[in-house]
Write a protein that holds these residues in place. Structure first.
Motif, PDB file in Angstrom:
ATOM      1  N   ILE A 126       0.285  -0.785   0.237  1.00  0.00           N
ATOM      2  CA  ILE A 126      -0.067  -0.353   0.174  1.00  0.00           C
ATOM      3  C   ILE A 126       0.703   1.116  -0.461  1.00  0.00           C
ATOM      4  O   ILE A 126       0.359   2.432  -0.294  1.00  0.00           O
ATOM      5  CB  ILE A 126      -1.203   0.000   1.104  1.00  0.00           C
ATOM      6  N   SER A 127       1.748   1.274   0.325  1.00  0.00           N
ATOM      7  CA  SER A 127       3.031   1.616   0.616  1.00  0.00           C
ATOM      8  C   SER A 127       2.926   2.794  -0.999  1.00  0.00           C
ATOM      9  O   SER A 127       3.074   4.129  -1.655  1.00  0.00           O
ATOM     10  CB  SER A 127       4.582   1.797   0.889  1.00  0.00           C
ATOM     11  N   GLY A 128       2.667   1.986  -2.181  1.00  0.00           N
ATOM     12  CA  GLY A 128       3.410   2.613  -3.416  1.00  0.00           C
ATOM     13  C   GLY A 128       1.736   3.314  -3.778  1.00  0.00           C
ATOM     14  O   GLY A 128       2.093   3.685  -5.076  1.00  0.00           O
ATOM     15  N   GLU A 129       0.516   2.950  -3.025  1.00  0.00           N
ATOM     16  CA  GLU A 129      -0.004   4.395  -4.031  1.00  0.00           C
ATOM     17  C   GLU A 129       0.164   5.892  -3.009  1.00  0.00           C
ATOM     18  O   GLU A 129      -0.094   6.371  -3.032  1.00  0.00           O
ATOM     19  CB  GLU A 129      -1.950   3.769  -2.906  1.00  0.00           C
TER      20      GLU A 129
ATOM     21  N   LEU B  64      -6.463   6.898   2.031  1.00  0.00           N
ATOM     22  CA  LEU B  64      -6.211   7.363   0.883  1.00  0.00           C
ATOM     23  C   LEU B  64      -8.312   7.932   0.584  1.00  0.00           C
ATOM     24  O   LEU B  64      -8.061   7.703  -0.229  1.00  0.00           O
ATOM     25  CB  LEU B  64      -6.221   5.416  -0.294  1.00  0.00           C
ATOM     26  N   LEU B  65      -9.114   6.725   1.651  1.00  0.00           N
ATOM     27  CA  LEU B  65     -10.384   6.718   1.119  1.00  0.00           C
ATOM     28  C   LEU B  65     -10.951   8.664   1.439  1.00  0.00           C
ATOM     29  O   LEU B  65     -11.405   9.688   0.410  1.00  0.00           O
ATOM     30  CB  LEU B  65     -11.310   6.270   1.541  1.00  0.00           C
ATOM     31  N   VAL B  66     -10.411   8.693   2.213  1.00  0.00           N
ATOM     32  CA  VAL B  66     -10.045  10.415   2.556  1.00  0.00           C
ATOM     33  C   VAL B  66      -9.578  12.186   2.188  1.00  0.00           C
ATOM     34  O   VAL B  66     -10.077  12.182   1.897  1.00  0.00           O
ATOM     35  CB  VAL B  66      -9.272  10.936   4.543  1.00  0.00           C
ATOM     36  N   PHE B  67      -7.771  10.713   1.509  1.00  0.00           N
ATOM     37  CA  PHE B  67      -8.107  12.252   0.399  1.00  0.00           C
ATOM     38  C   PHE B  67      -9.003  12.144  -0.244  1.00  0.00           C
ATOM     39  O   PHE B  67      -8.680  12.994  -1.231  1.00  0.00           O
ATOM     40  CB  PHE B  67      -6.533  11.481  -0.285  1.00  0.00           C
TER      41      PHE B  67
ATOM     42  N   VAL C 133      -8.557  -0.957  -7.252  1.00  0.00           N
ATOM     43  CA  VAL C 133      -8.407  -0.102  -6.935  1.00  0.00           C
ATOM     44  C   VAL C 133      -8.667   1.065  -6.854  1.00  0.00           C
ATOM     45  O   VAL C 133      -9.043   2.543  -6.597  1.00  0.00           O
ATOM     46  CB  VAL C 133     -10.297   0.011  -6.042  1.00  0.00           C
ATOM     47  N   LEU C 134      -7.891   1.239  -5.812  1.00  0.00           N
ATOM     48  CA  LEU C 134      -6.949   2.111  -4.725  1.00  0.00           C
ATOM     49  C   LEU C 134      -5.849   2.959  -6.039  1.00  0.00           C
ATOM     50  O   LEU C 134      -5.748   4.004  -5.725  1.00  0.00           O
ATOM     51  CB  LEU C 134      -6.385   1.913  -3.448  1.00  0.00           C
ATOM     52  N   ALA C 135      -5.096   1.760  -6.784  1.00  0.00           N
ATOM     53  CA  ALA C 135      -4.184   2.884  -7.258  1.00  0.00           C
ATOM     54  C   ALA C 135      -5.004   3.774  -8.675  1.00  0.00           C
ATOM     55  O   ALA C 135      -4.402   4.172  -8.425  1.00  0.00           O
ATOM     56  CB  ALA C 135      -3.546   1.896  -8.277  1.00  0.00           C
ATOM     57  N   VAL C 136      -5.951   3.132  -8.952  1.00  0.00           N
ATOM     58  CA  VAL C 136      -6.721   3.516 -10.035  1.00  0.00           C
ATOM     59  C   VAL C 136      -6.840   5.614  -9.663  1.00  0.00           C
ATOM     60  O   VAL C 136      -6.966   6.773  -9.854  1.00  0.00           O
ATOM     61  CB  VAL C 136      -7.498   3.333 -10.808  1.00  0.00           C
ATOM     62  N   GLY C 137      -7.780   4.620  -8.056  1.00  0.00           N
ATOM     63  CA  GLY C 137      -8.472   6.123  -7.853  1.00  0.00           C
ATOM     64  C   GLY C 137      -7.360   7.366  -7.389  1.00  0.00           C
ATOM     65  O   GLY C 137      -8.129   8.306  -8.184  1.00  0.00           O
ATOM     66  N   VAL C 138      -5.931   7.539  -6.153  1.00  0.00           N
ATOM     67  CA  VAL C 138      -4.952   7.685  -6.322  1.00  0.00           C
ATOM     68  C   VAL C 138      -4.104   8.468  -7.471  1.00  0.00           C
ATOM     69  O   VAL C 138      -3.971  10.242  -6.727  1.00  0.00           O
ATOM     70  CB  VAL C 138      -4.003   7.439  -5.163  1.00  0.00           C
TER      71      VAL C 138
END
Length: 472
Positions: free
Chosen positions: A39-42, A174-177, A253-258
């Motif tokens: 997850i640090s990659g995000e 990440l969701l908050v960001f 999902v997190l990667a694309v969103g961020v």
């Protein structure tokens, strides 16, 4: 001992050893490790890809790499469930190709997992420097090593529970960001100069798309590390497939969103080539004194800590597995008598990582920063290991059809073929764009191979671990 007996002998040795690893991890803890490792990659690393590919070009790169990782994980899980061993890819390639195959996969995995933590530690230092400008990021990185090596030594259950906790916090952050910057998102901002500086696609954008591969891989790098906790899972044949499937879906999902939200809130070129793109992107929206920004910095540290802590767990098990099988000095293959953790392996990998943090003079070249080069070196190890693992899957399917496979790769042979081809193409591309780092990677492999050859008789004499060589 013939290689066809390897899985049984591995498990027998692991379960019977009086000072073996403790099998105490459940499905949620393994999912936490799978996501936490990556997850640090995000949070950082990926934005270096914008410098060469632009936002749209890098989006294409990310989609290609996500396809490779998706097919790889669904295929790799078959190996993990069939041969649940702390060595992970090292054990799979040994079983398929013998000692030399085991060496190559083991060393490649070791390079991946030893070079990833210093890059993350430097990002931790950069995040702390946002809050405390007088703090030297490198000293903060060393402090992170000391704290989390200690936590990993204390015990795997405590370490894995902590990993799950910080992973959940990191996902929340990440969701908050994304929620905070969403009102300022503009598609025009994201697409401006999105093809390597150009507003529209042309053939000139293609080299940048391929040059950005290492930084798209950083979005997913090390998820396979769950395999190295296989001996410590309560029910690896059931829990690991669930952890891998849930983990890869969460990360995509997190990667694309961020990436999309960060690139659409302002001038994305200011976020390329820095270690803290998310705080800087949020600063565009809320200003430097906002409580949201300070919250992001502090909670953002949880994402970095989750990966840093998890990869320490991963590299220590890889060093331990290779040392107890004679591929590394046996001193690293000892378990702490009280905590039942590979404490010497934890400290050994940390020493290499700390040295890399202060290696500006020999790792800052090729027009890239120290962090970018460390990331790329880790990617070299990962890609070679991915290719060898997929080749091992094909070999074992053909040579050992009766091997117990609690989980089978879906759409075989298509998925593993896509993963194998993707890994080889990415490996060749990364080497083409980073010839000096490629040479250093090969040099490390050759030096390790020299040790491998010199210690041949030492491995033959080993009485346990199921990996003693059976040549001839």
């Amino acid at each position: 001992m013939q290689s066809s007996n390897l899985p049984e002998s591995i498990m027998s040795a692991s379960n019977q050893a009086p000072h073996g690893l403790s099998a105490s991890l459940g499905t949620w803890q393994l999912w936490g490790i799978a996501v936490g490792l990556v997850i640090s990659g995000e949070y950082f690393g990926w934005s270096f890809g914008w410098a060469s590919a632009g936002t749209l070009g890098f989006l294409v790169t990310t989609i290609m790499v996500a396809v490779m990782y998706g097919t790889f994980i669904f295929s790799f899980t078959e190996l993990t469930a069939s041969i649940p061993h702390a060595g992970g890819p090292f054990a799979y390639s040994y079983h398929a190709f013998g000692p030399t195959g085991g060496y190559l996969a083991g060393m490649a995995t070791l390079i991946e997992f030893v070079f990833a933590p210093p890059a993350i530690a430097l990002a931790i230092g950069a995040y702390l420097n946002v809050q405390y400008p007088a703090l030297d990021p490198k000293l903060a990185a060393v402090g992170a090593y000391i704290v989390f090596m200690g936590l990993n030594i204390v015990g795997v259950t405590i370490a894995a529970t902590f990993e799950l906790f910080v992973t959940l916090l990191a996902i929340f952050e990440l969701l908050v960001f994304m929620g905070v910057v969403a009102p300022g998102f503009s598609l025009a901002n994201f697409t401006k100069g999105g093809w390597s500086g150009a507003d529209s696609f042309s053939l000139a954008a293609i080299p940048g798309i391929f040059a950005a591969i290492p930084f798209a891989i950083w979005f997913f790098l090390a998820i396979e590390g769950v395999a190295m906790a296989a001996e410590e899972a309560k029910d690896p044949k059931r829990s690991i497939p669930i952890a891998y499937t849930g983990g890869i879906l969460t990360l995509v999902v997190l990667a694309v969103g961020v990436m999309v939200f960060a690139g659409g809130v302002g001038d994305w070129t200011k976020l390329a080539n820095i270690n803290d793109p998310l705080p800087q992107a949020m600063k565009t929206m809320v200003g430097e004194s906002s409580g949201w920004l300070h919250m992001l910095v502090w909670l953002g540290l949880f994402g970095l800590v989750a990966s840093f802590h998890g990869i320490i767990l991963g590299y220590s098990r890889q060093i331990y597995a290779q040392a107890r099988s004679g591929y590394l000095p046996g001193w690293f293959g000892k378990i702490h008598p009280r905590f039942k953790t590979p404490h010497r392996a934890i400290l050994g990998g940390g020493a290499v990582g700390i040295a890399a943090i202060f290696s500006d003079e020999w790792l800052s070249f090729g027009g890239q920063s120290l962090t970018a080069n460390i990331v790329t070196m880790s990617v070299f190890g990962a890609l070679l290991m991915y290719a060898l693992s997929m080749a091992a899957l094909f070999k074992l399917r053909a040579a050992e059809p009766r091997l117990a496979r609690p989980y089978k790769a879906p759409f075989y042979p298509v998925f593993p073929a896509i993963a194998l081809a993707g890994a080889l193409i990415c490996l060749g591309t990364v080497a083409w764009f980073n010839p000096l780092l490629a040479g250093l990677f090969v040099l490390i492999l050759l030096v390790g191979y020299g040790y491998f050859q010199l210690t041949h008789k030492q491995r033959e004499a080993l009485p346990f671990a199921g990996l003693a060589e059976a040549e001839g």
